[in-house]
Design a protein around this motif. Structure first.
Motif, mmCIF file in Angstrom:
data_model
loop_
_atom_site.group_PDB
_atom_site.id
_atom_site.type_symbol
_atom_site.label_atom_id
_atom_site.label_comp_id
_atom_site.label_asym_id
_atom_site.label_seq_id
_atom_site.Cartn_x
_atom_site.Cartn_y
_atom_site.Cartn_z
ATOM 1 N N VAL A 173 -31.205 32.399 -45.774
ATOM 2 C CA VAL A 173 -31.998 32.524 -44.550
ATOM 3 C C VAL A 173 -32.355 31.135 -44.016
ATOM 4 C CG1 VAL A 173 -34.189 33.336 -43.611
ATOM 5 C CG2 VAL A 173 -32.927 34.763 -45.240
ATOM 6 N N HIS A 174 -32.077 30.915 -42.734
ATOM 7 C CA HIS A 174 -32.383 29.637 -42.095
ATOM 8 C C HIS A 174 -33.672 29.662 -41.280
ATOM 9 C CE1 HIS A 174 -28.181 28.929 -43.113
ATOM 10 N NE2 HIS A 174 -28.326 27.660 -42.776
ATOM 11 N N LEU A 175 -34.176 30.839 -40.969
ATOM 12 C CA LEU A 175 -35.274 30.998 -40.020
ATOM 13 C C LEU A 175 -36.480 30.135 -40.334
ATOM 14 C CD1 LEU A 175 -36.770 32.444 -37.695
ATOM 15 C CD2 LEU A 175 -37.285 34.300 -39.311
ATOM 16 N N TRP A 176 -36.936 30.169 -41.573
ATOM 17 C CA TRP A 176 -38.203 29.513 -41.907
ATOM 18 C C TRP A 176 -38.084 28.000 -41.836
ATOM 19 C CZ3 TRP A 176 -40.935 33.394 -40.989
ATOM 20 C CH2 TRP A 176 -40.554 34.672 -41.406
ATOM 21 N N ASP A 177 -36.950 27.462 -42.255
ATOM 22 C CA ASP A 177 -36.741 26.018 -42.134
ATOM 23 C C ASP A 177 -36.685 25.601 -40.667
ATOM 24 O OD1 ASP A 177 -36.689 25.605 -44.862
ATOM 25 O OD2 ASP A 177 -34.495 25.612 -45.017
ATOM 26 N N VAL A 178 -36.025 26.410 -39.840
ATOM 27 C CA VAL A 178 -35.942 26.101 -38.413
ATOM 28 C C VAL A 178 -37.328 26.099 -37.781
ATOM 29 C CG1 VAL A 178 -35.116 26.945 -36.168
ATOM 30 C CG2 VAL A 178 -33.581 26.942 -38.145
ATOM 31 N N LEU A 179 -38.127 27.100 -38.103
ATOM 32 C CA LEU A 179 -39.484 27.162 -37.556
ATOM 33 C C LEU A 179 -40.288 25.919 -37.927
ATOM 34 C CD1 LEU A 179 -40.363 30.919 -38.164
ATOM 35 C CD2 LEU A 179 -40.361 29.764 -35.950
ATOM 36 N N ARG A 180 -40.200 25.514 -39.164
ATOM 37 C CA ARG A 180 -40.974 24.346 -39.603
ATOM 38 C C ARG A 180 -40.451 23.061 -38.961
ATOM 39 N NH1 ARG A 180 -41.052 27.649 -44.449
ATOM 40 N NH2 ARG A 180 -43.222 28.248 -44.844
ATOM 41 N N ASN A 181 -39.146 22.945 -38.838
ATOM 42 C CA ASN A 181 -38.578 21.756 -38.200
ATOM 43 C C ASN A 181 -38.971 21.675 -36.730
ATOM 44 O OD1 ASN A 181 -37.333 20.993 -40.589
ATOM 45 N ND2 ASN A 181 -35.377 21.935 -40.067
ATOM 46 N N TRP A 182 -38.930 22.811 -36.046
ATOM 47 C CA TRP A 182 -39.308 22.813 -34.635
ATOM 48 C C TRP A 182 -40.796 22.551 -34.468
ATOM 49 C CZ3 TRP A 182 -36.346 27.050 -31.418
ATOM 50 C CH2 TRP A 182 -34.961 26.823 -31.540
ATOM 51 N N LEU A 183 -41.606 23.005 -35.402
ATOM 52 C CA LEU A 183 -43.039 22.739 -35.342
ATOM 53 C C LEU A 183 -43.305 21.234 -35.431
ATOM 54 C CD1 LEU A 183 -45.994 23.595 -35.250
ATOM 55 C CD2 LEU A 183 -45.877 24.015 -37.722
ATOM 56 N N VAL A 184 -42.592 20.562 -36.305
ATOM 57 C CA VAL A 184 -42.727 19.104 -36.423
ATOM 58 C C VAL A 184 -42.413 18.441 -35.087
ATOM 59 C CG1 VAL A 184 -41.754 17.026 -37.488
ATOM 60 C CG2 VAL A 184 -42.292 19.027 -38.906
ATOM 61 N N GLU A 185 -41.322 18.867 -34.448
ATOM 62 C CA GLU A 185 -40.931 18.281 -33.167
ATOM 63 C C GLU A 185 -41.937 18.607 -32.073
ATOM 64 O OE1 GLU A 185 -38.590 16.169 -32.515
ATOM 65 O OE2 GLU A 185 -37.798 16.174 -34.562
ATOM 66 N N ALA A 186 -42.441 19.839 -32.069
ATOM 67 C CA ALA A 186 -43.419 20.230 -31.049
ATOM 68 C C ALA A 186 -44.695 19.403 -31.183
ATOM 69 C CB ALA A 186 -43.730 21.720 -31.167
ATOM 70 N N ARG A 187 -45.147 19.198 -32.399
ATOM 71 C CA ARG A 187 -46.344 18.374 -32.616
ATOM 72 C C ARG A 187 -46.102 16.933 -32.180
ATOM 73 N NH1 ARG A 187 -47.805 20.444 -38.734
ATOM 74 N NH2 ARG A 187 -49.289 22.097 -38.181
ATOM 75 N N ARG A 188 -44.911 16.432 -32.439
ATOM 76 C CA ARG A 188 -44.593 15.052 -32.088
ATOM 77 C C ARG A 188 -44.606 14.843 -30.576
ATOM 78 N NH1 ARG A 188 -40.007 12.248 -30.687
ATOM 79 N NH2 ARG A 188 -38.681 14.111 -30.863
ATOM 80 N N LEU A 189 -44.138 15.831 -29.843
ATOM 81 C CA LEU A 189 -43.993 15.693 -28.400
ATOM 82 C C LEU A 189 -45.219 16.149 -27.608
ATOM 83 C CD1 LEU A 189 -40.348 17.079 -28.172
ATOM 84 C CD2 LEU A 189 -41.028 14.718 -27.719
ATOM 85 N N ALA A 190 -45.990 17.072 -28.162
ATOM 86 C CA ALA A 190 -47.076 17.694 -27.418
ATOM 87 C C ALA A 190 -48.251 16.743 -27.209
ATOM 88 C CB ALA A 190 -47.543 18.957 -28.128
ATOM 89 N N SER A 191 -48.945 16.939 -26.121
ATOM 90 C CA SER A 191 -50.183 16.210 -25.868
ATOM 91 C C SER A 191 -51.291 16.817 -26.728
ATOM 92 C CB SER A 191 -50.562 16.339 -24.393
ATOM 93 O OG SER A 191 -50.900 17.691 -24.097
ATOM 94 N N PRO A 192 -52.400 16.093 -26.934
ATOM 95 C CA PRO A 192 -53.526 16.670 -27.694
ATOM 96 C C PRO A 192 -54.006 17.991 -27.106
ATOM 97 C CG PRO A 192 -53.822 14.309 -27.428
ATOM 98 C CD PRO A 192 -52.624 14.689 -26.589
#
Length: 372
Positions: free
Chosen positions: A163-182
């Protein structure tokens, strides 16, 4: 979302408002590949005289139909050129996607890969139309999709079948936090979303759930139908990977709330989410396509229950996709508002769907009102 939700693709059709030949828009490498292909077709009058037509619908990639004039009475030769958009590398590994593309093509399930260049590829042009949003609710077409999904899930893709789903979710969360404003981190609860993902993984993972090779972005623009033979082709495999089949079906059901041809195109209408009987018919067809499990009501109901729960993972994934896309994509699409809708539905239905006291097929849950 032709193109995929890395593009949040809408239906690809000829852009009649842009008749200008875009041949000079293509990179030199791509034009050389196209000329080389055309020289192999004896009926092409002039391999250098290609017509490049932009196609509507791509939300990150740019997609073009390329055609050449042929001898009188013959259909023109056509191919599809896809130029990758900026930022797509955040969402998937392009080499893995190409490997999947080639395998699926060789298995007879998709268009052929005709060539690759630095920032894109050339594909076989399929003589079929992409579905409209309304087609997903057509019982006859929905039946075809259920059978096609079952076949696709049974593809024996090389590599580990995990299953790839959970790793993808966590990786995308890292990117979203990096790019998102406070402000966005606070708005979308990104600081605590890792706990939400862990909770879903714990609650939705079990040893007996079926894992298959999933498309993971089966919205209407990624399904093509031959009107003569009524055969379907699934296209665009950027997100394809092994996952629980319940997750893939859940994603397909969630996409019934979308119509990317509306104005504005990002608005989701969950009144169009299939009702229990529609979902049950789809699952019966899916399970029965092998001729083994059609009459097993317990398996139908179990899969239905899992599908509803996996809508939660879908909402988080495409919510994160929207946040990231807002920061890396210049396409005219309100990614942030799209993300807001996905997360709103997640929070609206989470406690019901993860409740230990009832089934997710409960009318109280299924009919839970969604408004934005």
């Amino acid at each position: 979302m032709g193109d995929s939700k890395s593009q949040k693709q809408v239906e690809i059709v000829d852009d009649v408002k842009s008749p200008i030949n875009k041949v000079n828009y293509l990179p030199k490498e791509a034009k050389e590949i196209l000329k080389s292909l055309a020289k192999k077709w004896k009926n092409v009058l002039d391999p250098n005289a290609m017509e490049v037509i932009p196609l509507k619908g791509a939300m990150t990639n740019e997609v073009f139909k390329v055609k050449w004039k042929t001898a009188i009475g013959e259909t023109s030769q056509r191919v599809l050129v896809r130029m990758y958009g900026e930022g797509t590398g955040i969402f998937f590994n392009r080499e893995d996607e190409i490997k999947a593309f080639e395998f699926i093509s060789k298995s007879g399930h998709g268009p052929r890969l005709l060539g690759r260049f630095a920032n894109g590829r050339v594909e076989e042009f399929i003589n079929a139309r992409t579905l409209f949003a309304s087609d997903l609710r057509d019982p006859s077409i929905s039946t075809l999709i259920a059978v096609k999904m079952s076949d696709f899930h049974d593809l024996n893709m090389p590599g580990p079948k995990k299953v790839h789903l959970w790793d993808v979710l966590r990786n995308w969360l890292v990117e979203a936090r990096r790019l998102a404003s406070p402000e966005e981190v606070k708005m979308f609860h990104l600081d605590t979303m890792d706990q939400e993902i862990s909770t879903l993984e714990e609650r939705l993972s079990n040893s007996h759930q079926k894992i298959g090779f999933c498309h993971n972005d089966l919205q209407y623009g990624n399904i093509m139908i031959d009107e003569q033979t009524k055969s379907l082709t699934l296209i665009d495999y950027e997100y394809a990977s092994y996952n629980p089949i319940a997750y893939d079906i859940a994603n397909h059901f969630c996409e019934m709330a979308a119509n990317y041809h509306t104005e504005p195109p990002h608005i989701l209408d969950y009144s169009k989410y299939p009702d229990l009987e529609e979902r049950r018919l789809f699952v019966r067809t899916y399970l029965g396509s092998s001729g083994k499990e059609q009459s097993d009501n317990s398996k139908v109901e179990e899969l239905l229950d899992n599908i509803e729960k996996f809508t939660l993972a879908n909402h988080i994934l495409w919510g994160l996709w929207g946040i990231i896309s807002e920061h890396v994509n210049n396409i005219d699409f309100d990614y942030k508002e799209y993300a807001k809708q996905r997360f709103q539905d997640y929070w609206l239905r989470k406690q019901y769907l993860l409740s230990c006291n009832g089934s997710s097929n409960d009318s109280a849950v299924v009919g839970k009102e969604r408004k934005y």
